[in-house]
Design a protein around this motif. Structure first.
Motif, PDB file in Angstrom:
ATOM      1  N   GLU A 349      32.458  65.916 128.178  1.00 52.22           N
ATOM      2  CA  GLU A 349      31.437  65.307 127.335  1.00 52.22           C
ATOM      3  C   GLU A 349      30.390  64.689 128.255  1.00 52.22           C
ATOM      4  N   THR A 351      26.920  62.629 129.477  1.00 53.62           N
ATOM      5  CA  THR A 351      26.160  61.421 129.175  1.00 53.62           C
ATOM      6  C   THR A 351      24.681  61.756 129.118  1.00 53.62           C
ATOM      7  N   GLU A 364      21.485  65.094 126.720  1.00 55.09           N
ATOM      8  CA  GLU A 364      21.403  64.203 125.564  1.00 55.09           C
ATOM      9  C   GLU A 364      22.794  63.796 125.110  1.00 55.09           C
ATOM     10  N   ALA A 365      22.845  62.668 124.407  1.00 53.69           N
ATOM     11  CA  ALA A 365      24.126  62.183 123.878  1.00 53.69           C
ATOM     12  C   ALA A 365      24.739  63.235 122.963  1.00 53.69           C
ATOM     13  N   GLY A 366      26.023  63.455 123.115  1.00 55.83           N
ATOM     14  CA  GLY A 366      26.718  64.441 122.283  1.00 55.83           C
ATOM     15  C   GLY A 366      26.825  65.808 122.909  1.00 55.83           C
ATOM     16  N   ASP A 367      26.133  66.029 124.042  1.00 56.78           N
ATOM     17  CA  ASP A 367      26.218  67.325 124.718  1.00 56.78           C
ATOM     18  C   ASP A 367      27.630  67.551 125.270  1.00 56.78           C
ATOM     19  N   ASP A 386      24.702  71.439 122.522  1.00 63.31           N
ATOM     20  CA  ASP A 386      24.348  70.139 121.953  1.00 63.31           C
ATOM     21  C   ASP A 386      25.412  69.705 120.954  1.00 63.31           C
ATOM     22  N   ASP A 387      25.168  68.557 120.294  1.00 63.30           N
ATOM     23  CA  ASP A 387      26.187  67.984 119.409  1.00 63.30           C
ATOM     24  C   ASP A 387      26.426  68.809 118.155  1.00 63.30           C
ATOM     25  N   GLU A 388      25.600  69.826 117.919  1.00 65.65           N
ATOM     26  CA  GLU A 388      25.825  70.725 116.785  1.00 65.65           C
ATOM     27  C   GLU A 388      26.349  72.087 117.236  1.00 65.65           C
TER      28      GLU A 388
END
Length: 462
Positions: A349, A351, A364-367, A386-388
């Motif tokens: 994960e 930062t 980016e956050a969630g990467d 990415d987070d999606e």
């Protein structure tokens, strides 16, 4: 009956249980591979667990089922069987007879138990009477008392009912799966008794509706069968929905279990005799047998990592060496998959802040970075998402042949790399850094030529 088995005797006892016509459920991955079977996730009637000292096993479940299973798995004449006077989940009214540094010794009537202070809400002292449940039974050959708890629970597979609670909780790190399971529980149409809350275990998130229904029905039946009035009158046993029987294996029995195991997989003489001695000896046995099963000229990656790691669930460091002698740790990664042929899938994960080296993408956050490494390969890819879950780019590192040690994946970076952008553009980068390393004497010309050849092949492949 359905039987769940764990510990060093599992392969041999799985063979015996199946030969006796019973079903094994919730099997581990090695057992599924050895027997080439799925086994399923149905709730178990009896749980068979190896004791902490490796000398035998416990059988816990419905009393009649436990008695039947004992008869079919005792391997030889030097196996001894003892029924526990304080089986797991039994409920007692106990009298405190002594307090120690971390808990209280309790008189249960036929035997004693140990109640850790952290397992009871109220302060307890000598002479107090308290209602307790056996959380962990203890084999008779060890100088250890059963561990008690001040809460009363009824367990049936992944379903646990807790007296004095209400509502539904799911013990899982997957919040989305937990919310889905809590919602599905209403569809089962089974209500816990008044005064009992429902807790689903993490394994419930993988179970089908039939297994969930069976587990919850059993838990409700057991809870309703308990007669727990409010008056505590110690010492007495109030309920024992389960029985626990202990089997201690002698030397002859261990060698008989070797024969059962040998019918399934490679088994050295004295397999269980050696494994019973210590954890280090147990790992050595695994290694010897894995080497025998993987006999050949290739490096036995599966045997080595099965025995020493890393394997699924472990964490390793990405030890990124540089030709000038420096070592850069790229972070700790979780091993999410392992191929016995030599590959590990690693997840990190990321930062937020800055951008990814040579990629036109922001951190980016969630990467998440997913890296696939293969023992002995001159390169490895990392895919950033990415987070999606959308791909942000792929970075393929060219390096000396990768080595997967128990705590770290190690190699030396050879500078030249290949990247693939989100839009599909492929670029080769850092040839100049490789040329400079050759000029500085840190990389030989032969090694540099290998790096350039690998980079060219990757560039064509991407």
């Amino acid at each position: 009956m359905n039987v769940r088995l764990r510990g060093i005797y599992t392969t041999a006892l799985t063979h015996r249980v199946r030969e006796a016509g019973h079903d094994v459920v919730a099997a581990s991955d090695p057992i599924r591979e050895r027997f080439d079977a799925d086994f399923g996730h149905a709730p178990h009637d009896v749980a068979v667990d190896t004791t902490d000292d490796r000398q035998g096993v416990s059988l816990t479940g419905d009393p009649d089922d436990v008695a039947r299973l004992v008869d079919c798995i005792i391997p030889s004449r030097d196996t001894f069987a003892w029924s526990s006077p304080a089986p797991r989940d039994a409920v007692f009214d106990a009298r405190v007879t002594e307090t120690l540094g971390s808990g209280a010794v309790c008189d249960l009537g036929e035997t004693e138990g140990f109640l850790p202070f952290g397992n009871v809400d109220a302060h307890v002292d000598v002479g107090d009477e308290v209602r307790v449940q056996v959380e962990e039974a203890a084999p008779p050959w060890l100088d250890r008392r059963p561990v008690l708890d001040g809460d009363v629970r009824v367990r049936a597979g992944p379903a646990t009912l807790v007296r004095g609670e209400s509502g539904i909780t799911v013990d899982t790190y997957d919040d989305e799966a937990g919310r889905e399971l809590a919602g599905m529980t209403d569809l089962l149409g089974i209500e816990p008794p008044d005064g009992w809350g429902l807790r689903w275990g993490d394994d419930a998130t993988d179970a089908d509706m039939g297994a969930l229904q069976t587990s919850l029905e059993r838990a409700v039946d057991r809870a309703e069968s308990l007669s727990l009035d409010d008056d505590v009158a110690a010492p007495r046993r109030l309920a024992a929905p389960l029985a626990t029987t202990w089997l201690w294996f002698g030397r002859e029995s261990r060698f008989e279990l070797d024969t059962d195991r040998r019918a399934v997989t490679t088994t050295m003489p004295g397999h269980h005799r050696v494994k019973a001695s210590s954890s280090d000896a147990s790992r050595a046995v695994d290694f010897v047998e894995a080497l025998d099963a993987a006999a050949g000229d290739d490096f036995p990656f599966g045997a080595v990592t099965d025995t020493f790691g890393p394997t699924t669930g472990d964490y390793v460091r990405l030890a990124h060496g540089k030709p000038d002698g420096r070592l850069i740790i790229l972070g700790r990664a979780e091993v999410t998959d392992r191929d016995p042929e030599g590959s590990l899938t690693l997840r990190r994960e990321m930062t937020a802040g800055g951008s990814y080296d040579a990629l036109d993408a922001r951190r980016e956050a969630g990467d998440v970075a997913v890296t696939t490494v293969k023992e002995g390969r001159w390169w490895y890819p990392t895919v950033y998402r990415d987070d999606e879950g959308r791909r942000k780019g792929t970075y393929v590192n060219v390096c000396t042949p990768v080595e997967c040690f128990p705590d770290a994946v190690r190699y030396v970076d050879l500078h030249v790399d290949v990247v693939k952008e989100r839009d599909g553009t492929v670029r080769r980068v850092d040839d100049d850094e490789l040329d400079a390393a050759v000029e500085a004497g840190n990389v030989s010309e032969a090694l540099a030529e290998q790096a350039r050849t690998v980079a060219s092949s990757l560039e064509d492949a991407l």
